[in-house]
Design a protein around this motif. Structure first.
Motif, short mmCIF file in Angstrom:
data_model
loop_
_atom_site.label_atom_id
_atom_site.label_comp_id
_atom_site.label_asym_id
_atom_site.label_seq_id
_atom_site.Cartn_x
_atom_site.Cartn_y
_atom_site.Cartn_z
N GLY A 181 -2.82 -10.07 9.40
CA GLY A 181 -1.56 -9.50 8.93
C GLY A 181 -0.37 -10.38 9.30
O GLY A 181 0.51 -10.65 8.46
N ALA A 182 -0.34 -10.85 10.54
CA ALA A 182 0.75 -11.72 10.98
C ALA A 182 0.72 -13.05 10.24
O ALA A 182 1.77 -13.63 9.90
CB ALA A 182 0.66 -11.94 12.48
N ARG A 183 -0.49 -13.56 9.96
CA ARG A 183 -0.60 -14.81 9.21
C ARG A 183 -0.05 -14.65 7.80
O ARG A 183 0.64 -15.53 7.27
CB ARG A 183 -2.07 -15.24 9.15
CG ARG A 183 -2.24 -16.67 8.60
CD ARG A 183 -3.70 -17.01 8.44
NE ARG A 183 -4.22 -16.49 7.17
CZ ARG A 183 -5.51 -16.38 6.89
NH1 ARG A 183 -6.42 -16.68 7.80
NH2 ARG A 183 -5.89 -15.92 5.70
N ASP A 287 4.08 -0.95 6.85
CA ASP A 287 4.35 -0.28 5.57
C ASP A 287 4.44 1.22 5.79
O ASP A 287 3.80 2.02 5.12
CB ASP A 287 3.29 -0.60 4.52
CG ASP A 287 3.75 -0.20 3.11
OD1 ASP A 287 4.98 -0.17 2.89
OD2 ASP A 287 2.90 0.09 2.26
N SER A 288 5.29 1.60 6.74
CA SER A 288 5.54 3.01 7.05
C SER A 288 6.77 3.48 6.26
O SER A 288 7.39 2.71 5.52
CB SER A 288 5.80 3.18 8.54
OG SER A 288 7.02 2.54 8.90
N ILE A 301 3.86 -5.86 6.07
CA ILE A 301 2.40 -5.96 6.05
C ILE A 301 1.84 -4.54 6.15
O ILE A 301 2.13 -3.83 7.12
CB ILE A 301 1.88 -6.82 7.22
CG1 ILE A 301 2.51 -8.21 7.19
CG2 ILE A 301 0.37 -6.89 7.18
CD1 ILE A 301 2.25 -9.00 5.92
N ARG A 302 1.07 -4.16 5.17
CA ARG A 302 0.53 -2.79 5.16
C ARG A 302 -0.76 -2.73 5.95
O ARG A 302 -1.70 -3.48 5.72
CB ARG A 302 0.25 -2.32 3.73
CG ARG A 302 -0.28 -0.89 3.68
CD ARG A 302 -0.45 -0.38 2.27
NE ARG A 302 -0.75 1.06 2.31
CZ ARG A 302 -1.98 1.55 2.35
NH1 ARG A 302 -3.03 0.74 2.35
NH2 ARG A 302 -2.18 2.86 2.40
N GLN A 303 -0.78 -1.81 6.93
CA GLN A 303 -2.05 -1.42 7.50
C GLN A 303 -2.30 0.02 7.05
O GLN A 303 -1.41 0.88 7.16
CB GLN A 303 -2.07 -1.55 9.02
CG GLN A 303 -1.03 -0.77 9.80
CD GLN A 303 -1.32 -0.78 11.29
OE1 GLN A 303 -2.46 -0.95 11.72
NE2 GLN A 303 -0.30 -0.62 12.10
N PRO A 304 -3.49 0.31 6.53
CA PRO A 304 -3.74 1.62 5.92
C PRO A 304 -4.02 2.67 7.00
O PRO A 304 -5.16 3.10 7.22
CB PRO A 304 -4.98 1.36 5.05
CG PRO A 304 -5.70 0.26 5.77
CD PRO A 304 -4.64 -0.61 6.37
N VAL A 305 -2.97 3.11 7.69
CA VAL A 305 -3.12 3.95 8.87
C VAL A 305 -3.84 5.26 8.56
O VAL A 305 -4.72 5.69 9.31
CB VAL A 305 -1.74 4.22 9.51
CG1 VAL A 305 -1.86 5.20 10.67
CG2 VAL A 305 -1.12 2.91 9.98
N PRO A 334 -5.42 -5.96 6.19
CA PRO A 334 -4.00 -5.74 5.89
C PRO A 334 -3.64 -6.35 4.52
O PRO A 334 -4.42 -7.12 3.96
CB PRO A 334 -3.29 -6.47 7.02
CG PRO A 334 -4.21 -7.63 7.32
CD PRO A 334 -5.61 -7.10 7.10
N ALA A 335 -2.47 -6.00 4.02
CA ALA A 335 -2.02 -6.54 2.73
C ALA A 335 -0.51 -6.72 2.76
O ALA A 335 0.22 -5.94 3.38
CB ALA A 335 -2.41 -5.60 1.59
N LEU A 336 -0.03 -7.76 2.09
CA LEU A 336 1.40 -8.02 1.99
C LEU A 336 2.01 -7.13 0.91
O LEU A 336 1.50 -7.08 -0.22
CB LEU A 336 1.64 -9.49 1.66
CG LEU A 336 3.08 -9.92 1.40
CD1 LEU A 336 3.91 -9.84 2.69
CD2 LEU A 336 3.12 -11.33 0.84
#
Length: 342
Positions: A181-183, A287-288, A301-305, A334-336
């Protein structure tokens, strides 16, 4: 009294209405897999028609289940821990975790008990779990030195942890690829033509904070990326951004390790006369709902929490149903998400 004001219907009355034995009704109520599907449906219709409500306490004695799961949120001891409870109810991350887990557990008629704790309260949490109040634990463990995951494993209670444990313990976990995600954030800023990059990291005693920092730095060909440690709060992001721009006024691209801090950072930079994204492009992480509260809207960066929490719940249910099941790990990608801040 039942809903019509008469005596509570009994299991015998359900059996009579369904045309089956009392034992069959009991097996249906307790979820016995040996009951034929058609008979189960007839009994369930009879339960609905009579208004019968099973005695939860009696059912627990038979099944040895509480039909409850604990969501334990374990935080490190900090000087400002008086704000811990406030952060749980204001940080979108915790709300998303709760929603995802509840959505997965509800169809199984299992209740979620939320327990916030720090190390000074661990003994109370362990005692509560040992007493059998819940059938399993979803553990949000956020700091490197947290001893609670090992204590829970040693209790022998089914458990799933929200991230890869920092020490090798036999427990299932669900995580997102933090470094990737950070990359993605670093690569996006470079694609936008930004070359004087910096980051506001999360707390570096939290694995996700450290991994996001490492992933961002590793993606860049140049060394000595300016970094200010934040605390995952809106106010912390604002303070870190002010300090960062005072020390590095030429920054033109910024990765902030969560959306709440990014919201505070945007406020600080705009107060200091920086235009977003013309002067500084900004990428958050999560991505909140905070990303949509930002002005301009935040690239992140979306993490699908919610999906991750649901997966934690499903893995836990599998452990509850089959004690002794081998630990399992699940890593989400993750996704941008590109919006107006870059």
């Amino acid at each position: 009294m039942n809903k019509r004001g008469g005596p509570h219907p009994t299991m015998d009355q359900v059996a009579e209405a369904a045309g089956v034995s009392r034992a069959t009704v009991s097996r249906v109520i307790n979820g016995a897999p040996s009951v034929d599907a058609k008979i189960r449906e007839v009994v369930q219709r009879a339960i609905a028609a009579t208004g019968y409500v099973p005695n939860v306490a009696a059912r627990s004695l038979v099944t040895r289940r509480s039909n409850s799961v604990a969501l334990v949120i374990s935080e490190p001891d900090r000087p400002d821990n008086h704000s811990f409870l406030n952060r749980i109810f204001t940080d979108p991350y915790f709300g998303r975790i709760t929603a995802g887990a509840t959505g997965a557990l509800r169809p199984h008629d299992i209740h979620l008990v939320v327990i916030p704790t720090d190390s000074s309260d661990h003994h109370q949490v362990v005692r509560y779990l040992r007493q059998g109040h819940v059938d399993g634990v979803l553990l949000i463990s956020s700091h490197e030195q947290d001893t609670l995951p090992r204590q829970v494993v040693e209790l022998g209670i089914p458990a799933v942890v929200s991230a890869r444990p920092t020490s090798p313990i036999p427990v299932s976990f669900v995580d997102v690829d933090q470094r990737l995600g950070a990359r993605l954030a670093a690569e996006h800023l470079l694609e936008r033509g930004r070359r004087r990059l910096a980051t506001i990291s999360g707390p570096l005693d939290i694995p996700s904070g450290l991994e996001r920092l490492d992933g961002f730095r590793a993606a860049l060909a140049f060394a000595d990326v300016p970094s200010i440690e934040g605390d995952f709060t809106r106010a912390g992001g604002e303070a870190a951004a002010r300090r960062l721009l005072a020390e590095h006024p030429d920054v033109d691209g910024l990765f902030v390790a969560n959306d709440l801090m990014a919201e505070g950072a945007l406020r600080a930079m705009q107060d200091l006369g920086r235009r977003i994204p013309e002067d500084v492009a900004v990428v958050g992480f999560d991505d909140s709902s905070a990303a949509l509260d930002c002005r301009p809207l935040l690239t992140t960066i979306r993490q699908p929490v919610e999906e991750m929490a649901a997966e934690m719940a499903e893995v836990l249910l599998a452990h509850i149903a089959a004690p002794g099941r081998l630990p399992r790990s699940v890593t989400f990608q993750p996704a941008l998400v590109i919006r107006d801040s870059t």
